[in-house]
Design a protein around this motif. Structure first.
Motif, short mmCIF file in Angstrom:
data_model
loop_
_atom_site.label_atom_id
_atom_site.label_comp_id
_atom_site.label_asym_id
_atom_site.label_seq_id
_atom_site.Cartn_x
_atom_site.Cartn_y
_atom_site.Cartn_z
N CYS A 456 38.07 64.66 44.89
CA CYS A 456 38.14 63.10 45.83
C CYS A 456 37.05 63.04 46.28
CB CYS A 456 39.34 62.61 47.65
SG CYS A 456 38.80 61.46 48.74
N LEU A 457 35.19 63.82 46.56
CA LEU A 457 34.31 63.51 46.58
C LEU A 457 33.41 63.13 45.30
CD1 LEU A 457 32.49 63.64 48.89
CD2 LEU A 457 32.07 65.93 48.22
N PHE A 458 34.29 64.05 44.37
CA PHE A 458 33.20 63.32 43.54
C PHE A 458 33.65 61.99 42.77
CE2 PHE A 458 34.09 62.95 38.47
CZ PHE A 458 32.47 63.93 37.93
N GLU A 459 34.92 61.82 43.43
CA GLU A 459 34.91 60.09 42.59
C GLU A 459 34.30 58.83 43.87
OE1 GLU A 459 36.96 59.11 40.03
OE2 GLU A 459 37.39 61.09 39.03
N GLN A 460 34.13 59.80 44.54
CA GLN A 460 33.20 59.15 45.76
C GLN A 460 31.41 58.83 45.53
OE1 GLN A 460 33.47 60.42 49.82
NE2 GLN A 460 35.40 59.95 49.86
N MET A 461 31.60 59.92 44.64
CA MET A 461 29.53 60.00 44.19
C MET A 461 29.85 58.72 43.02
SD MET A 461 27.77 62.99 42.29
CE MET A 461 28.66 62.98 40.78
N LYS A 462 30.18 59.12 42.33
CA LYS A 462 31.16 57.86 41.21
C LYS A 462 30.57 56.42 41.35
CE LYS A 462 34.08 59.49 38.59
NZ LYS A 462 35.04 59.25 37.20
N HIS A 463 31.88 56.15 42.82
CA HIS A 463 31.69 54.70 43.23
C HIS A 463 29.69 53.90 43.57
CE1 HIS A 463 33.66 51.70 45.69
NE2 HIS A 463 32.61 51.86 46.50
N TYR A 464 29.32 55.51 44.30
CA TYR A 464 28.50 55.13 44.81
C TYR A 464 27.14 55.06 43.99
CZ TYR A 464 29.57 55.72 49.86
OH TYR A 464 30.58 55.49 50.83
N GLY A 465 27.32 55.19 42.90
CA GLY A 465 26.56 54.58 41.58
C GLY A 465 26.00 56.21 41.22
N LEU A 466 26.36 57.39 41.74
CA LEU A 466 25.47 58.15 40.65
C LEU A 466 26.45 58.79 39.89
CD1 LEU A 466 24.63 58.17 44.19
CD2 LEU A 466 23.47 60.61 43.89
N LYS A 467 24.84 59.14 38.68
CA LYS A 467 25.87 59.57 37.10
C LYS A 467 25.78 61.43 37.95
CE LYS A 467 24.40 59.79 32.99
NZ LYS A 467 23.65 59.70 31.58
N PRO A 468 27.65 61.54 37.50
CA PRO A 468 27.81 63.42 37.49
C PRO A 468 26.86 63.94 36.23
CG PRO A 468 29.47 61.97 37.47
CD PRO A 468 28.24 60.88 37.19
N ASP A 469 26.03 65.26 36.54
CA ASP A 469 25.57 65.81 36.07
C ASP A 469 26.20 67.39 35.30
OD1 ASP A 469 25.40 67.69 38.39
OD2 ASP A 469 22.88 67.44 38.43
N HIS A 470 25.67 68.49 34.83
CA HIS A 470 26.53 69.75 34.44
C HIS A 470 27.11 69.93 35.58
CE1 HIS A 470 22.77 71.06 34.99
NE2 HIS A 470 23.25 71.92 34.94
N VAL A 471 26.65 69.98 36.44
CA VAL A 471 26.48 71.07 37.55
C VAL A 471 27.25 70.19 38.40
CG1 VAL A 471 25.86 71.99 40.08
CG2 VAL A 471 24.28 72.25 38.16
N SER A 472 27.83 69.15 38.84
CA SER A 472 29.14 68.24 38.61
C SER A 472 30.54 68.27 38.86
CB SER A 472 29.27 67.05 38.70
OG SER A 472 27.75 66.72 38.98
N LEU A 473 30.67 68.83 36.91
CA LEU A 473 31.19 68.87 36.14
C LEU A 473 31.34 70.61 36.11
CD1 LEU A 473 33.19 66.66 34.65
CD2 LEU A 473 30.70 66.08 34.64
N VAL A 474 31.03 71.20 36.66
CA VAL A 474 31.25 72.70 37.38
C VAL A 474 32.26 73.21 37.93
CG1 VAL A 474 30.52 75.53 37.80
CG2 VAL A 474 29.53 73.77 35.65
N GLY A 475 31.39 72.22 38.95
CA GLY A 475 32.37 72.29 40.39
C GLY A 475 33.42 71.44 40.13
N VAL A 476 33.62 70.09 39.08
CA VAL A 476 34.86 69.35 39.43
C VAL A 476 36.31 70.32 38.30
CG1 VAL A 476 35.98 67.84 37.74
CG2 VAL A 476 34.17 67.20 39.30
N LEU A 477 35.12 71.60 37.03
CA LEU A 477 36.56 72.30 36.68
C LEU A 477 37.20 73.66 37.31
CD1 LEU A 477 35.00 72.12 33.77
CD2 LEU A 477 36.52 70.77 34.20
N SER A 478 36.07 74.13 38.00
CA SER A 478 35.94 74.85 39.54
C SER A 478 37.02 74.52 40.06
CB SER A 478 35.04 75.29 39.54
OG SER A 478 34.87 76.49 40.83
N ALA A 479 37.33 73.30 40.73
CA ALA A 479 38.01 72.66 41.52
C ALA A 479 39.89 73.29 41.03
CB ALA A 479 37.74 71.66 42.39
N CYS A 480 39.60 72.47 40.02
CA CYS A 480 40.40 72.15 39.61
C CYS A 480 41.43 73.38 39.16
CB CYS A 480 40.33 71.39 37.86
SG CYS A 480 40.22 69.51 37.90
N CYS A 481 40.70 74.61 39.09
CA CYS A 481 40.74 76.00 38.19
C CYS A 481 41.25 76.62 39.76
CB CYS A 481 39.99 77.02 37.94
SG CYS A 481 40.09 78.77 37.42
N HIS A 482 41.45 76.83 40.88
CA HIS A 482 41.47 76.64 42.03
C HIS A 482 42.83 76.31 42.34
CE1 HIS A 482 38.74 79.97 43.74
NE2 HIS A 482 37.65 78.89 42.76
#
Length: 673
Positions: A456-482
């Protein structure tokens, strides 16, 4: 207590050294306030004494002087009032500077510019922007000095919107032709990643000085366009030592150390920065002997050059050598302390980092935002919540709680210490957030198993116009994993290159392999590894081997272990994990084979380690450790707990215990899967 009351109190009780006013002033400051040597103090006297406090950054004397004005009923002019703001700002007490500015009946563009510049200098960009717009709401318009002071507050990606607004205001005010304003605009666009806009401003400048040339050249260097940077360097009508150093540092930053040395040797004049840039280049390559030789040849050294050496040794893993250099420093300020604390943290010496932070107070070095960010990292890795909270208190007292780097480190610390609600509170209070801030909160949610909150926070970050980087995607994939969100993970994984232009790295593949393995999709994980565009790392194969242990797949486990033994043959954890796979499958011959392999290769398993924090002190324990003075009481308590666990019906997981383990092993095993 109000500022005025505290000043009056200070004037009566503060004991400070004698301070002689500048310009042979007939007045001085003593422990009892202003000493009148002749006449009555006036604007000139107060101005000279205040300037002395500014030059020497003597806050106590400055407060005493301010208190004397209040006590004697002296009515300062606007010039003197602005000097008081300067005094508090230069001494780093921005809260008092702002309080006094707000109390002033008359304010002009100079007093506001002083405050804005102080905010920018200390990294409080949000506060600088607020002050800049508030000044205009009061009817005071910025001048060229205000613009040049304020533009650095917009000099990052997040501040570009404000920067463009200021650029428009500069054009309307008619000061765009000012060489200093133009240079500041070039620098702002460069640091905001807009090299084309920087070049447009540079080309339109009616007059270009060495500062604007250097700013444009630095922009090319930062974007890796070394050929264009050198082309500009060759065209420069005049070159300063900064120009030469910018090119030398540019080559170093882009890994062209030989080209940097060639230019360094051609320099007509070298300063400590150019010497330090070359030292940093050698350190980056791991050429410590060459760096040390250059350091010893330096005609003069400052804190920056010492810091470069300390940081270089630490980054190359030579922490003890770094500390030896640190101890040899003739004078220590915050920069080498920061380098040493960061070096300790990078090399896993977290307790040493905390100890050095405490020593800073003893030797009188005041921590800055970088200090707090580094030491909070050590607290996070030790999961030392008590120590983290203590440092948080120091951060608030120092006025750094709104600093973006410190706040991001606080989010990370609270998350890793398990208090995710505190992390979110800090995150929500942040007045300025960048990708690092969002990443800290997203990863924090992920490691605490709050998968849906992270996404949810990842989607909010994109909504505010910030471009995700490789660390953002590590966090997202790790969240999906857990959270076990396999379909979501595949969607995010495929979107990396398509939507965000990020090439998946080993850590992203490791997250996916871990996710698929936990879900029992071992052969999907195996196929993903075989289709990787780069060679799989030990982390990737380790994730597959861990999944084979959970789902007892001996065939894939052996395959993953073979690759791990090739990549990291001395890591005992891999052998133990394969042994656990065999044990879970009841293959005791396999267990014995692994044991023999470890013996033949002389691989030894490090004893298990755990730690606990009591009263802000971290206690470390090894398996079978009996070194603690309260060992008898500790083991007695453990025996009591084991008894209560058995009574409660707890049955230890024995599937990974070797077949010749002693019977009593079952009494002390706990499964943390």
């Amino acid at each position: 207590m109000s500022l005025t009351n505290s000043l009056l109190s200070l004037n009566h009780r503060t004991t400070i050294p004698h301070l002689q006013g500048s310009n042979s002033s007939p007045y001085s400051i003593s422990s009892h306030g202003i000493v009148h040597q002749k006449g009555i103090p006036g604007d000139c006297t107060y101005a000279n004494l205040l300037q002395d406090c500014v030059n020497k950054k003597t806050l106590a004397e400055g407060k005493l002087l301010h208190g004397h004005m209040v006590l004697t009923g002296f009515v300062p002019t606007l010039f003197i009032e602005t000097k008081i703001v300067v005094m508090y700002a230069k001494c780093g007490i921005l809260a008092d500077a702002r309080k006094f500015l707000d109390s002033m009946q008359r304010r002009n563009v100079v007093s506001w510019t002083v405050m804005i510049a102080a905010y920018v200098r200390h990294g409080f960009r949000k506060e600088a922007r607020k002050a800049f717009y508030e000044m205009q709401r009061t009817g005071i318009q910025p001048n060229q000095f205000t613009f040049t002071s304020f533009l650095p507050a917009c000099a990052n990606i997040a501040g570009m919107k404000h920067g463009r607004e200021v650029h428009e205001a500069i054009i309307k005010s008619g000061v765009q032709s000012n060489v200093f304003v133009g240079s500041a605009l070039v620098d702002m666009y460069v640091k905001g990643g807009n090299i084309e806009d920087a070049l447009k401003v540079f080309d339109k400048m009616p007059e270009q000085n060495v500062v604007s040339w250097n700013a444009m050249m630095a922009g090319y260097v930062q974007t890796g366009l070394l050929d264009k940077a050198f082309e500009l360097f060759e065209k420069m009508p005049e070159r300063s030592v900064v120009s030469w150093t910018t090119m030398v540092a540019g080559y170093v930053q882009n890994g062209c150390v030989d080209d940097a040395m060639k230019l360094f040797q051609e320099m007509p004049e070298r300063n400590v920065v150019s010497w330090t840039a070359m030292i940093a280049g050698y350190m980056q390559r791991g050429h410590l002997d060459e760096a040390l030789e250059l350091f010893e040849k330096m005609p003069e050294r400052d804190a920056v050059s010492w810091t470069a050496m300390i940081a270089g040794f630490a980054q190359n893993g030579y922490v003890n050598e770094a500390f030896e250099l640190f101890q040899k420093m003739p004078q220590k300020d915050v920069f080498p302390c920061n380098a040493m604390i960061a070096g300790y943290a990078q090399n896993g010496c977290f307790e040493e980092a905390l100890k050095l932070f405490q020593d800073m107070h003893r030797i009188g070095v005041k921590p800055d935002s970088d200090t707090f960010a580094s030491v909070l990292s050590s607290c996070a890795n030790l999961a030392s919540l008590g120590c983290g909270k203590h440092i948080y208190g120091s951060i608030i007292k120092s006025g750094f709680e709104h600093n973006i780097f410190v706040a991001s480190a606080l989010v990370d610390m609270f998350a890793k210490c398990g208090v995710i609600n505190n992390a979110r509170k800090v995150f929500d209070k942040m007045t300025d957030r960048d990708v690092v801030s969002w990443n800290a909160m997203i990863v924090g949610y992920a490691i605490q198993g709050c998968g849906k909150e992270a996404l949810c926070l990842f989607e909010q970050m994109k909504h505010y116009g910030l471009k995700p980087d490789h660390v953002s995607l590590v966090g997202v994939l790790s969240a999906c994993c857990h959270a076990g969100l396999v379909d979501n993970a595949w969607q995010y994984f495929h979107s990396m290159s398509h939507d965000y232009h990020i090439t998946p790295a080993a850590e992203h593949y490791s997250c996916m392999v871990d996710l698929l393995g936990r879900a029992g999709l071992l052969y999907d994980a195996y196929n993903l590894i075989n289709n990787m565009p780069v060679n799989p790392s030990a982390f990737v194969w380790g994730s597959l081997l861990g999944a084979c242990r959970i789902h007892v797949n001996v065939e894939l486990g052996e395959y993953a272990a073979e690759h791990l033994f090739e990549l990291d043959p001395e890591n005992a954890a891999h052998y133990v994990l394969l042994s656990n796979v065999y044990a879970a499958a009841g293959s005791w011959d396999g267990v014995e084979k692994v044991r023999k392999l470890m013996k033949d290769r002389k691989v030894t398993k490090k004893p298990g380690c755990s730690w606990i924090e009591v009263n802000s002190k971290v206690y470390t324990f090894l398996i079978g450790d009996r070194s603690h003075p309260q060992t008898v009481e500790i083991y007695a308590k453990l025996e009591k707990l084991f008894g209560q666990m058995k009574e409660a019906g707890y049955i230890p997981n024995m599937s990974f215990v070797l077949n010749d383990a002693e019977e009593q092993t079952g009494n002390i095993l706990c499964d943390y899967r």
